[in-house]
Scaffold this motif. Sequence first.
Motif, PDB file in Angstrom:
ATOM      1  N   GLU A 100       0.477  -1.490   0.167  1.00  0.00           N
ATOM      2  CA  GLU A 100       0.100   0.033  -0.087  1.00  0.00           C
ATOM      3  C   GLU A 100       1.026   1.260   0.266  1.00  0.00           C
ATOM      4  OE1 GLU A 100      -3.494  -0.024   2.633  1.00  0.00           O
ATOM      5  OE2 GLU A 100      -3.412  -2.049   2.637  1.00  0.00           O
ATOM      6  N   SER A 136       1.008 -11.140  -1.805  1.00  0.00           N
ATOM      7  CA  SER A 136       0.346  -9.844  -2.086  1.00  0.00           C
ATOM      8  C   SER A 136      -0.337  -9.406  -3.096  1.00  0.00           C
ATOM      9  CB  SER A 136       1.287  -9.269  -0.666  1.00  0.00           C
ATOM     10  OG  SER A 136       0.919  -9.861   0.458  1.00  0.00           O
ATOM     11  N   ILE A 138      -1.674  -5.397  -5.217  1.00  0.00           N
ATOM     12  CA  ILE A 138      -3.160  -4.240  -4.831  1.00  0.00           C
ATOM     13  C   ILE A 138      -3.002  -4.413  -6.570  1.00  0.00           C
ATOM     14  CG2 ILE A 138      -3.334  -2.041  -4.873  1.00  0.00           C
ATOM     15  CD1 ILE A 138      -1.114  -1.583  -2.345  1.00  0.00           C
ATOM     16  N   LEU A 157      -6.910 -12.891  -9.530  1.00  0.00           N
ATOM     17  CA  LEU A 157      -7.090 -12.291  -8.898  1.00  0.00           C
ATOM     18  C   LEU A 157      -7.863 -11.337  -9.954  1.00  0.00           C
ATOM     19  CD1 LEU A 157      -3.464 -12.595  -8.055  1.00  0.00           C
ATOM     20  CD2 LEU A 157      -5.701 -13.669  -7.237  1.00  0.00           C
ATOM     21  N   SER A 159      -9.801  -6.916  -8.380  1.00  0.00           N
ATOM     22  CA  SER A 159      -9.856  -5.605  -7.283  1.00  0.00           C
ATOM     23  C   SER A 159     -10.970  -4.883  -8.075  1.00  0.00           C
ATOM     24  CB  SER A 159      -9.259  -5.328  -7.058  1.00  0.00           C
ATOM     25  OG  SER A 159      -8.302  -4.758  -7.246  1.00  0.00           O
ATOM     26  N   TYR A 161     -10.330  -1.928  -7.257  1.00  0.00           N
ATOM     27  CA  TYR A 161     -10.312  -0.744  -7.746  1.00  0.00           C
ATOM     28  C   TYR A 161      -9.911   0.318  -9.066  1.00  0.00           C
ATOM     29  CZ  TYR A 161      -9.037  -2.529  -2.565  1.00  0.00           C
ATOM     30  OH  TYR A 161      -9.590  -2.777  -1.398  1.00  0.00           O
ATOM     31  N   SER A 172      -7.022   2.142  -2.099  1.00  0.00           N
ATOM     32  CA  SER A 172      -6.599   0.048  -2.457  1.00  0.00           C
ATOM     33  C   SER A 172      -6.049  -0.380  -1.359  1.00  0.00           C
ATOM     34  CB  SER A 172      -5.935   0.243  -3.642  1.00  0.00           C
ATOM     35  OG  SER A 172      -4.615   1.927  -2.769  1.00  0.00           O
ATOM     36  N   SER A 173      -6.194  -1.726  -1.133  1.00  0.00           N
ATOM     37  CA  SER A 173      -5.491  -1.996  -0.131  1.00  0.00           C
ATOM     38  C   SER A 173      -4.964  -3.514  -0.213  1.00  0.00           C
ATOM     39  CB  SER A 173      -6.624  -2.647   1.053  1.00  0.00           C
ATOM     40  OG  SER A 173      -8.067  -3.031   0.606  1.00  0.00           O
ATOM     41  N   GLU A 174      -3.888  -3.794   0.211  1.00  0.00           N
ATOM     42  CA  GLU A 174      -3.875  -5.067  -0.120  1.00  0.00           C
ATOM     43  C   GLU A 174      -4.296  -6.752  -0.269  1.00  0.00           C
ATOM     44  OE1 GLU A 174       0.474  -7.454   1.288  1.00  0.00           O
ATOM     45  OE2 GLU A 174       0.501  -5.004   1.643  1.00  0.00           O
ATOM     46  N   GLU A 175      -4.324  -7.165  -0.730  1.00  0.00           N
ATOM     47  CA  GLU A 175      -5.216  -8.392  -0.759  1.00  0.00           C
ATOM     48  C   GLU A 175      -3.734  -9.894  -0.720  1.00  0.00           C
ATOM     49  OE1 GLU A 175      -8.317  -8.806  -3.399  1.00  0.00           O
ATOM     50  OE2 GLU A 175      -8.228  -6.351  -3.901  1.00  0.00           O
ATOM     51  N   VAL A 177      -3.005 -14.013  -1.120  1.00  0.00           N
ATOM     52  CA  VAL A 177      -3.617 -15.691  -1.483  1.00  0.00           C
ATOM     53  C   VAL A 177      -2.679 -16.241  -1.144  1.00  0.00           C
ATOM     54  CG1 VAL A 177      -5.065 -15.182  -3.052  1.00  0.00           C
ATOM     55  CG2 VAL A 177      -3.233 -14.875  -3.708  1.00  0.00           C
TER      56      VAL A 177
END
Length: 185
Positions: A100, A136, A138, A157, A159, A161, A172-175, A177
Amino acid sequence: MGKFNLSGGDQGESKAPQKLLDIIGNEILIEKFPKCDLIEASLATLPSKNTDADFNAFIVHDERHIDIVFGDVSLKGVEATILSTRIKDLIPKERVESLEEIVNSIEEHAFDLLRTHGAYLTLFYGRFDLEKMQFSFIDRGFTRTLIIDKEGETYFLTSNYLPIGIERGGESSEEVVPIHVDEKW
């Protein structure tokens, strides 16, 4: 001698030599995935044949931590190549713990530049952590990333954003898996 033309239009000004643009595109903006015995990455993100704004970066911190970055500025031609080169230069070469923090810094430094040119940036920033067996990431509006697991099942994957340059301070935030043995990325 004529003026250097960033717009690519023909207004009696000299255009940047195509060979120089090809060198920038093929040798500076687009990199090959580093050799890593533990990760099989199939890079289906192929740049177009045109002078444009695709870029990637691979930052190997050590044999267990690799950052991957894919970006695309929403322009074409010389202007796009120059903007992409400037934005790619914002990617830190040393490890920063927070993705981030990295993406927010890129946005902070690139936002006004992008808006000045009426452009936006789609960006995917990810980190393979083979100690924790996790990935991880973004995703700021980039094309979905495909993963094929060891049984051959596929998933993406994604998101929701916005790309950088649309709205200042975009969310935005870190995802995270998990990484499984025998997956293909």
